[in-house]
Design an enzyme around this catalytic site. Structure first.
Site, PDB file in Angstrom:
ATOM      1  N   THR A 102      -4.084   7.890   7.206  1.00 47.23           N
ATOM      2  CA  THR A 102      -5.213   7.739   8.114  1.00 47.23           C
ATOM      3  C   THR A 102      -4.768   7.878   9.562  1.00 47.23           C
ATOM      4  O   THR A 102      -5.413   8.533  10.368  1.00 47.23           O
ATOM      5  CB  THR A 102      -5.887   6.360   7.901  1.00 47.23           C
ATOM      6  OG1 THR A 102      -6.345   6.305   6.571  1.00 47.23           O
ATOM      7  CG2 THR A 102      -7.058   6.149   8.847  1.00 47.23           C
ATOM      8  N   LEU A 150       9.871   8.428  -7.667  1.00 51.62           N
ATOM      9  CA  LEU A 150      11.265   8.237  -8.055  1.00 51.62           C
ATOM     10  C   LEU A 150      12.112   9.467  -7.703  1.00 51.62           C
ATOM     11  O   LEU A 150      13.287   9.338  -7.356  1.00 51.62           O
ATOM     12  CB  LEU A 150      11.324   7.962  -9.568  1.00 51.62           C
ATOM     13  CG  LEU A 150      12.685   7.588 -10.131  1.00 51.62           C
ATOM     14  CD1 LEU A 150      13.212   6.310  -9.488  1.00 51.62           C
ATOM     15  CD2 LEU A 150      12.602   7.406 -11.646  1.00 51.62           C
ATOM     16  N   ASP A 151      11.485  10.640  -7.769  1.00 48.28           N
ATOM     17  CA  ASP A 151      12.212  11.889  -7.486  1.00 48.28           C
ATOM     18  C   ASP A 151      12.878  11.889  -6.107  1.00 48.28           C
ATOM     19  O   ASP A 151      13.934  12.470  -5.917  1.00 48.28           O
ATOM     20  CB  ASP A 151      11.248  13.085  -7.597  1.00 48.28           C
ATOM     21  CG  ASP A 151       9.969  12.888  -6.803  1.00 48.28           C
ATOM     22  OD1 ASP A 151       9.263  11.898  -7.083  1.00 48.28           O
ATOM     23  OD2 ASP A 151       9.677  13.687  -5.902  1.00 48.28           O
ATOM     24  N   GLY A 198      -1.407   8.680  10.699  1.00 45.38           N
ATOM     25  CA  GLY A 198      -0.265   9.535  11.008  1.00 45.38           C
ATOM     26  C   GLY A 198       0.937   8.755  11.529  1.00 45.38           C
ATOM     27  O   GLY A 198       1.955   9.327  11.883  1.00 45.38           O
ATOM     28  N   PRO A 201       4.353   6.759  11.654  1.00 44.56           N
ATOM     29  CA  PRO A 201       5.520   6.713  10.768  1.00 44.56           C
ATOM     30  C   PRO A 201       5.552   5.366  10.072  1.00 44.56           C
ATOM     31  O   PRO A 201       5.329   4.324  10.698  1.00 44.56           O
ATOM     32  CB  PRO A 201       6.722   6.868  11.707  1.00 44.56           C
ATOM     33  CG  PRO A 201       6.221   6.807  13.094  1.00 44.56           C
ATOM     34  CD  PRO A 201       4.719   6.854  13.075  1.00 44.56           C
ATOM     35  N   GLY A 228       0.839  -1.198   0.000  1.00 41.59           N
ATOM     36  CA  GLY A 228       0.000   0.000   0.000  1.00 41.59           C
ATOM     37  C   GLY A 228       0.872   1.246   0.000  1.00 41.59           C
ATOM     38  O   GLY A 228       2.107   1.148   0.045  1.00 41.59           O
ATOM     39  N   ASP A 229       0.215   2.405  -0.099  1.00 40.51           N
ATOM     40  CA  ASP A 229       0.923   3.693  -0.115  1.00 40.51           C
ATOM     41  C   ASP A 229       1.911   3.806  -1.270  1.00 40.51           C
ATOM     42  O   ASP A 229       2.941   4.453  -1.155  1.00 40.51           O
ATOM     43  CB  ASP A 229       1.663   3.943   1.216  1.00 40.51           C
ATOM     44  CG  ASP A 229       0.730   3.824   2.400  1.00 40.51           C
ATOM     45  OD1 ASP A 229      -0.385   4.351   2.308  1.00 40.51           O
ATOM     46  OD2 ASP A 229       1.108   3.195   3.398  1.00 40.51           O
ATOM     47  N   HIS A 265      -5.595   7.696   0.675  1.00 37.06           N
ATOM     48  CA  HIS A 265      -4.833   8.165  -0.475  1.00 37.06           C
ATOM     49  C   HIS A 265      -4.580   9.646  -0.285  1.00 37.06           C
ATOM     50  O   HIS A 265      -5.475  10.375   0.119  1.00 37.06           O
ATOM     51  CB  HIS A 265      -5.644   8.008  -1.761  1.00 37.06           C
ATOM     52  CG  HIS A 265      -6.044   6.606  -2.041  1.00 37.06           C
ATOM     53  ND1 HIS A 265      -5.142   5.616  -2.261  1.00 37.06           N
ATOM     54  CD2 HIS A 265      -7.258   6.039  -2.130  1.00 37.06           C
ATOM     55  CE1 HIS A 265      -5.780   4.486  -2.492  1.00 37.06           C
ATOM     56  NE2 HIS A 265      -7.070   4.716  -2.409  1.00 37.06           N
TER      57      HIS A 265
HETATM   58  P1  GDP Z   1      -1.825   5.364  -2.023  1.00 42.97           P
HETATM   59  O1  GDP Z   1      -2.446   4.848  -0.778  1.00 42.97           O
HETATM   60  O2  GDP Z   1      -1.259   4.270  -2.869  1.00 42.97           O
HETATM   61  O3  GDP Z   1      -2.712   6.272  -2.781  1.00 42.97           O
HETATM   62  O4  GDP Z   1      -0.546   6.206  -1.595  1.00 42.97           O
HETATM   63  P2  GDP Z   1      -0.485   7.427  -0.565  1.00 42.97           P
HETATM   64  O5  GDP Z   1      -1.261   8.543  -1.094  1.00 42.97           O
HETATM   65  O6  GDP Z   1      -0.759   7.011   0.796  1.00 42.97           O
HETATM   66  O7  GDP Z   1       1.090   7.712  -0.582  1.00 42.97           O
HETATM   67  C1  GDP Z   1       1.736   8.241  -1.609  1.00 42.97           C
HETATM   68  C2  GDP Z   1       2.372   9.549  -1.183  1.00 42.97           C
HETATM   69  O8  GDP Z   1       3.307   9.902  -2.142  1.00 42.97           O
HETATM   70  C3  GDP Z   1       1.429  10.725  -1.115  1.00 42.97           C
HETATM   71  O9  GDP Z   1       1.890  11.628  -0.148  1.00 42.97           O
HETATM   72  C4  GDP Z   1       1.521  11.327  -2.522  1.00 42.97           C
HETATM   73  O10 GDP Z   1       1.226  12.718  -2.572  1.00 42.97           O
HETATM   74  C5  GDP Z   1       2.953  11.111  -2.803  1.00 42.97           C
HETATM   75  N1  GDP Z   1       3.323  10.890  -4.187  1.00 42.97           N
HETATM   76  C6  GDP Z   1       2.692  10.152  -5.153  1.00 42.97           C
HETATM   77  N2  GDP Z   1       3.449  10.098  -6.266  1.00 42.97           N
HETATM   78  C7  GDP Z   1       4.584  10.812  -5.991  1.00 42.97           C
HETATM   79  C8  GDP Z   1       5.770  11.095  -6.723  1.00 42.97           C
HETATM   80  O11 GDP Z   1       5.965  10.668  -7.845  1.00 42.97           O
HETATM   81  N3  GDP Z   1       6.730  11.832  -6.070  1.00 42.97           N
HETATM   82  C9  GDP Z   1       6.574  12.301  -4.823  1.00 42.97           C
HETATM   83  N4  GDP Z   1       7.549  13.022  -4.279  1.00 42.97           N
HETATM   84  N5  GDP Z   1       5.473  12.032  -4.088  1.00 42.97           N
HETATM   85  C10 GDP Z   1       4.494  11.307  -4.673  1.00 42.97           C
END
Ligand code: GDP
Length: 424
Positions: free
Chosen positions: A301, A333-334, A303, A305, A11-12, A40
């Site tokens: 959801t 990737l950034d 907070g 770590p 996830g995430d 998300h």
């Molecule tokens: P999900 O549950 O799969 O939707 O993922 P989350 O939203 O919980 O976690 C992804 C986190 O990475 C979020 O804070 C997004 O804003 C961030 N995010 C998504 N794609 C990128 C990316 O390409 N680069 C960076 N720096 N952050 C990203």
């Protein structure tokens, strides 16, 4: 055209961002499993939002946002989320809730918390959102379907029956206050008023929409490794996280899911307990956590770590295979631009043997990562739009991962916003 956006890992992975991005050219976004236990994070012109129940298309006027039958529907949380959007100037989304969706009851949330308390140190790391008690009751056939809110006699009878059952646990196992059946019925009446305008026969709506050539996105929550069948059981979630379940959790023909976009993050993170082979600790983990995602790797959801690790080719290859991947979206990737060298887990060593096959849990717990190091690119790649403009070491990293997981990376995400994307 039906497409699924799902996670390869724990996830995430950034599914929210990819769904929000693809929703620009879609008509309908459907949540088909899970509940408000994960979230998300989406960044767009209205600001930064954490969504828990709403599908990631809610920010577009042209999208119909659907809560499918497979979802664990927490009605107060859904309405809080809608209010949180409209309070911040997002237009009221078009929402549809399946009449076959089941409701997370207040006692599910209590039972989840009480059980975590009872298990103490041996808990599963639940988010205490009531998800496990909810799905247990659904399959034990004592859950409450949204449609049942509209059948008062059955509802009353069922509330009495279920309250009696749950109160045995409340009294004798947990030693907690009893559930009051009248109050529960009142709560359900309130829920009925809240959802009534949105309740519909979702599967027939989607069937007709698909026939009419609309684009439907199925948005998964969590990832393959949290799937109750194919994940790291028992440290999993309680509903299937696989694209295949999209057919069931939305009520669609399985053969109509034409594209499965599996989201893979360029490093690993996980929440909750369980084996995590490529996990890192200490300063190395802290730095990646602080730089990760958009503003750090902390649960959307809870907070909490997140646990951090390097990219795991074994878990991701398996994760992509079980999803039936047609495309990989490689995200965040950034964030890796600060590293001189980037470690990647390419295999596991289990009892002295090297394998690239993801094992069952008791073997996974013994696995040690085989690490290869790739040179870093030491610069900020945000803003780059063409694959060829990425630094050579960055392209090498992508192509190395692609070779090891065996699925085509067709999108590279280099920032949290909708337009931070490189198509290949
Ligand atoms: P999900 O549950 O799969 O939707 O993922 P989350 O939203 O919980 O976690 C992804 C986190 O990475 C979020 O804070 C997004 O804003 C961030 N995010 C998504 N794609 C990128 C990316 O390409 N680069 C960076 N720096 N952050 C990203």
């Amino acid at each position: 055209m039906i497409k699924a956006v799902v996670g390869a890992n724990w996830g995430d992975e950034g599914k929210g961002k990819i769904t929000d991005m693809l929703a620009e050219k879609a008509d309908i976004v459907v949540r088909f499993q899970g509940g408000a236990n994960a979230g998300h994070t989406i960044v767009n012109k209205y600001g930064k939002f954490a969504l828990h129940t709403l599908p990631s298309g809610v920010f577009y006027d042209h999208i119909t946002s659907v809560i499918g039958n497979g979802v664990a529907l927490n009605i107060p949380i859904l309405f809080d989320e809608i209010k949180n959007l409209t309070d911040r100037n997002v237009p009221m989304p078009k929402i549809m809730i399946s009449d076959r969706c089941q409701i997370v009851m207040p006692y599910h949330i209590l039972l989840d918390a009480y059980e975590e308390e009872r298990l103490a140190g041996k808990s599963y790391g639940s988010t205490k959102s009531g998800i496990a008690p909810f799905y247990s009751d659904k399959y034990a056939k004592i859950g409450f379907q949204v449609s049942e809110l509209f059948d008062e006699d059955t509802l009353k009878e069922k509330v009495a029956k279920v309250t009696a059952m749950k109160n045995v646990l409340m009294e004798h196992l947990y030693h907690k206050p009893l559930i009051n059946a009248d109050e529960l019925l009142e709560t359900l009446h309130t829920y009925r008023e809240m959802v009534e305008p949105y309740v519909a026969d979702v599967s027939s709506f989607l069937y007709e929409a698909n026939k009419a050539g609309k684009t439907i996105l199925l948005e998964g929550q969590l990832g393959t490794l949290k799937d109750p069948d194919h994940g790291i059981y028992p440290m999993v979630t309680s509903s299937s996280t696989l694209a295949a379940y999209g057919a069931i959790g939305a009520g669609l023909p399985p053969y109509d899911i034409k594209q499965v976009i599996t989201v893979c993050k360029a490093y690993s993170s996980a929440v909750g307990a369980g084996a995590f082979v490529s996990e890192i600790f200490g300063d190395e983990a802290d730095e990646l956590r602080r730089r990760g995602g958009d503003g750090g790797e902390y649960g959307a959801t809870t907070g909490r770590p997140r646990r951090m690790g390097w990219f795991d080719c074994v878990a991701s290859k398996y994760g992509c295979r079980l999803q039936g991947t047609t495309d990989v979206a490689f995200t965040v990737l950034d964030v890796l631009g600060y590293l001189d060298e980037i470690p990647v887990c390419t295999a596991y060593e289990i009892d002295g043997e090297i394998t690239t096959d993801f094992p069952v849990t008791y073997k996974l717990e013994k696995a040690k990562p085989v690490i290869e190091k790739l040179p870093g690119w030491k610069c900020d790649i945000r803003g780059i739009k063409n694959y060829d403009e990425l630094p050579e070491n960055c392209r090498n990293y992508i192509e190395f991962v692609e070779k090891h997981i065996g699925y085509k990376i067709t999108m590279v995400s280099n920032g949290p916003s909708r337009d931070d994307i490189i198509y290949r």
